[in-house]
Design a protein around this motif. Structure first.
Motif, short mmCIF file in Angstrom:
data_model
loop_
_atom_site.label_atom_id
_atom_site.label_comp_id
_atom_site.label_asym_id
_atom_site.label_seq_id
_atom_site.Cartn_x
_atom_site.Cartn_y
_atom_site.Cartn_z
N VAL A 197 -8.92 8.45 27.22
CA VAL A 197 -9.37 9.81 26.92
C VAL A 197 -8.58 10.83 27.75
O VAL A 197 -8.13 11.85 27.24
N VAL A 198 -8.39 10.53 29.02
CA VAL A 198 -7.63 11.43 29.90
C VAL A 198 -6.18 11.53 29.42
O VAL A 198 -5.60 12.62 29.39
N CYS A 211 -14.72 0.33 30.50
CA CYS A 211 -15.06 1.75 30.70
C CYS A 211 -13.91 2.50 31.35
O CYS A 211 -13.57 3.62 30.93
N VAL A 212 -13.31 1.91 32.36
CA VAL A 212 -12.17 2.55 33.03
C VAL A 212 -11.01 2.73 32.06
O VAL A 212 -10.37 3.80 32.02
N LEU A 246 -11.21 3.01 28.81
CA LEU A 246 -11.60 4.05 27.85
C LEU A 246 -11.43 5.44 28.45
O LEU A 246 -10.87 6.33 27.83
N ILE A 247 -11.89 5.60 29.69
CA ILE A 247 -11.75 6.89 30.37
C ILE A 247 -10.26 7.24 30.54
O ILE A 247 -9.84 8.37 30.30
N ALA A 248 -9.45 6.25 30.92
CA ALA A 248 -8.01 6.49 31.08
C ALA A 248 -7.38 6.89 29.74
O ALA A 248 -6.52 7.78 29.70
#
Length: 161
Positions: A27-28, A20-21, A23-25
């Motif tokens: 996207v950012v 999840c981290v 994936l978020i990184a």
């Protein structure tokens, strides 16, 4: 439940959280890259428009066009058509790469209006008009529909209406 079972569950959750981290990184990072490209394109459009303004300063005989006088001399006409081409290219860049505010719209319409006679010429219509974006073509058409747009250099607010 044994310690081994708890460790396996913890490892499973750690893998999920890590994914999840990541994936978020990702996207950012993509969002940041897009924002940087947008800022870079805007800066490039402003620089191109600034270069056109320098060209206008260096060639005042073309920045306030007297198309009838210019068209009598083929060399002047050639230079003038390149000058207007630079102006239109700068306008296209501003249209494509910036948030086209009312102020920018008025600025571009005002610059286009100065060259209305040339923009109505058969030469421009046959050779150059089709090479510009639809948005710029619409601006040119709007200016060319107003018979006095290029003669008295009307306030751009009249053109934008």
């Amino acid at each position: 439940m044994s310690a081994v079972d708890i460790a396996q569950i913890a490892n499973g959750w750690a893998a999920v959280v890590t994914s999840c981290v990541a994936l978020i990184a990702g996207v950012v990072a993509i969002a940041q890259l897009r924002a940087n490209r947008k800022v870079q394109r805007e800066a490039s459009a402003y620089e191109i428009f600034r270069d056109y303004m320098k060209l206008a300063f260096d060639h005042p005989q073309y920045s306030k066009s007297d198309f009838q006088a210019i068209s009598r001399d083929s060399r002047n006409l050639e230079q003038y058509s390149w000058y207007v081409g630079c102006m239109l290219w700068a306008a296209d860049e501003v249209i494509q790469c910036t948030a086209l505010t009312k102020a920018w719209t008025n600025t571009l319409l005002g610059h286009i209006a100065v060259h209305r006679e040339f923009l109505l010429s058969d030469q421009f219509r046959a050779e150059d008009f089709k090479h510009h974006s639809d948005a710029l073509q619409q601006m040119i058409t709007k200016v060319c529909r107003q018979p006095d747009a290029g003669k008295r250099n009307p306030p751009a607010s009249e053109l934008a209406a």
